[in-house]
Design an enzyme around this catalytic site. Structure first.
Site, mmCIF file in Angstrom:
data_model
loop_
_atom_site.group_PDB
_atom_site.id
_atom_site.type_symbol
_atom_site.label_atom_id
_atom_site.label_comp_id
_atom_site.label_asym_id
_atom_site.label_seq_id
_atom_site.Cartn_x
_atom_site.Cartn_y
_atom_site.Cartn_z
ATOM 1 N N SER A 135 0.764 -1.242 0.000
ATOM 2 C CA SER A 135 0.000 0.000 0.000
ATOM 3 C C SER A 135 0.795 1.292 0.000
ATOM 4 O O SER A 135 1.951 1.323 -0.360
ATOM 5 C CB SER A 135 -1.023 -0.029 1.126
ATOM 6 N N CYS A 136 0.108 2.437 0.382
ATOM 7 C CA CYS A 136 0.556 3.804 0.054
ATOM 8 C C CYS A 136 1.802 4.273 0.791
ATOM 9 O O CYS A 136 2.176 3.743 1.826
ATOM 10 C CB CYS A 136 -0.558 4.793 0.378
ATOM 11 N N ASP A 137 2.398 5.337 0.233
ATOM 12 C CA ASP A 137 3.535 6.020 0.858
ATOM 13 C C ASP A 137 3.458 7.501 0.541
ATOM 14 O O ASP A 137 3.119 7.891 -0.580
ATOM 15 C CB ASP A 137 4.859 5.470 0.332
ATOM 16 N N GLU A 166 -2.776 8.083 4.582
ATOM 17 C CA GLU A 166 -2.429 6.664 4.585
ATOM 18 C C GLU A 166 -3.419 5.904 5.471
ATOM 19 O O GLU A 166 -3.906 6.422 6.473
ATOM 20 C CB GLU A 166 -1.020 6.452 5.171
#
Length: 430
Positions: free
Chosen positions: A16-18, A103
């Protein structure tokens, strides 16, 4: 910090996101550089949209993804990269140079399945209502207390919920805001590098906090009130695969920032967002569906410049520049179709079907991305062509930063014109 990162290294793949920020002295030319990858379900379309500043009457409401809340007297102009089925955004910027990315995080409090504000709604609300990063922190904390966070975060009958963390930057500083339920902590970042991923990361440096954060933790037996309070240690899940996976990517992202410390430019941030080995550029069931990188000059006389892909696969996409000036118009080629009250995301029960939300650029890029991946020399030539286009846009941005904008009509369509040039390159697959 390094000991924590070493502890998170494992065989588990990153997920997933960063979101990233770099401030002087880690950057060049007295700039703050912001970046984010939005990692979402692979079949989800992300659009880039512009909304002008607006004024409202007392008592007006704003309809967010799931709930209506009180509107403010004035909202600021914003540019957003968002999943096209919802009201909020994964990331974006406003006319004052505030950038926000969020996030998914998990903690000892269970996420709320009941419909409230999504973290993505909070991103847009923070951008529409704040003039500084610190003001955005206070606004998000107020909204969190008043309305709560919760509801399905995917366009699907299967419910996927989480708490949220936010990286908020402006032309002066950055803030990290991390939440678990209604409880939160915020950390001010004034220099160097910082990133967030799908884990709590604020430890003992807490510059703002929910007034009951510590007493609640004590009442739950999570903190004895004697050892120094660490938000991550007290509110996180412990020793779960999810924490290990995101921790690995979080640490790798920090290492990439530190690798270029002292020489970080907008191209550096784009390269980090394109990094596949780290998992920051993600493919699979969850993948990078959109990317953003911004130049925030600390000189207030200079314009901020924000780059968006509006497409997945950042290594096969163009980061296109946007500058807030007068007479901006909505972006037709990166705006998804609107289905009004018949949208399955708005009707009850929700998500009984999925309409085709692909915008014009997405459709062209979908074919071109596959072409670049599978067509050898021709695919390589197309990739080279879009890199040349992107380099030209970065040079335009550098010219603006060095010389200002004497004539705003020359940049008002900068983003849209770049989209048109990108589509023209993609049309060569025919």
């Amino acid at each position: 910090m390094l000991n924590v990162c070493m502890a998170f290294r494992s065989r588990y793949p990153p997920k997933s996101c960063d979101t990233f920020v770099a401030l002087p002295p880690a950057t060049v030319d007295n700039q703050i550089i912001f970046g984010k990858n939005s990692d979402r379900p692979s079949d989800e379309v992300q659009e880039v949209v512009f909304f002008p500043a607006a004024t409202y009457e007392p008592g007006d409401k704003v309809e967010c993804t799931y709930i209506k809340i009180d509107q403010v007297e004035k909202t600021h102009a914003v540019v957003l990269s968002r999943p096209s089925w919802l009201w909020g955004a994964e990331m974006g910027a406003n006319e004052y140079g505030v950038c926000i990315g969020n996030e998914a995080v998990w903690g000892k409090e269970e996420p709320n399945d009941e419909e409230a504000l999504l973290g993505m709604d909070l991103v847009r609300l923070g951008l529409e209502r704040s003039e500084t990063a610190e003001e955005a922190v206070d606004i998000l904390a107020h909204l969190l207390e008043k309305y709560g966070q919760g509801g399905n975060c995917m366009e699907d009958e299967v419910t996927f919920t989480y708490h949220n963390s936010f990286l908020i930057a402006d032309k002066k500083e950055a803030w990290i805001l991390e939440t678990v339920g209604k409880y939160w902590a915020a950390e001010k970042v004034e220099e160097g590098v910082r990133n967030i991923s799908n884990q709590l990361s604020i430890t003992t440096k807490i510059d703002k906090e929910h007034p009951e954060m510590r007493s609640y933790a004590k009442s739950q037996g999570w903190w004895d009130g004697k050892i120094k309070f660490s938000f991550t240690a007290v509110y996180s899940y412990q020793d779960t695969a999810r924490m290990i996976e995101s921790g690995n990517r979080y640490c790798t992202g920090l290492q990439l920032l530190n690798k270029h410390k002292g020489n970080i430019r907008i191209e550096t941030m784009m390269d980090i967002l394109r990094d596949k080995e780290s998992g920051i550029n993600m493919e699979g069931g969850f993948m990078t569906t959109g990317s953003m990188a911004s130049i925030l000059p600390m000189d207030n006389s200079l314009h901020c410049i924000h780059f968006f892909t509006a497409t997945p696969y950042p290594e096969r996409s163009v980061f296109k520049p946007f500058i807030f000036v007068q007479n901006m118009k909505q972006f037709l080629q990166t705006s998804s179709p609107s289905f009004g009250p018949d949208d399955p995301a708005k009707k009850q029960p929700r998500f009984q079907s999925k309409p085709d939300r692909k915008h014009a650029l997405y459709k062209k890029h979908e074919v071109a991305a596959a072409f670049m991946e599978t067509n050898g020399a021709k695919g390589s030539k197309m990739l080279q062509d879009i890199r040349v286009l992107e380099k030209k846009q970065i040079e335009t941005a550098e010219h603006v930063l060095e010389n200002g904008i004497p004539d705003t009509t020359k940049v008002v369509h900068l983003f849209s014109q770049c989209v048109d040039e990108e589509i023209a390159i993609y049309s060569k697959t025919n």
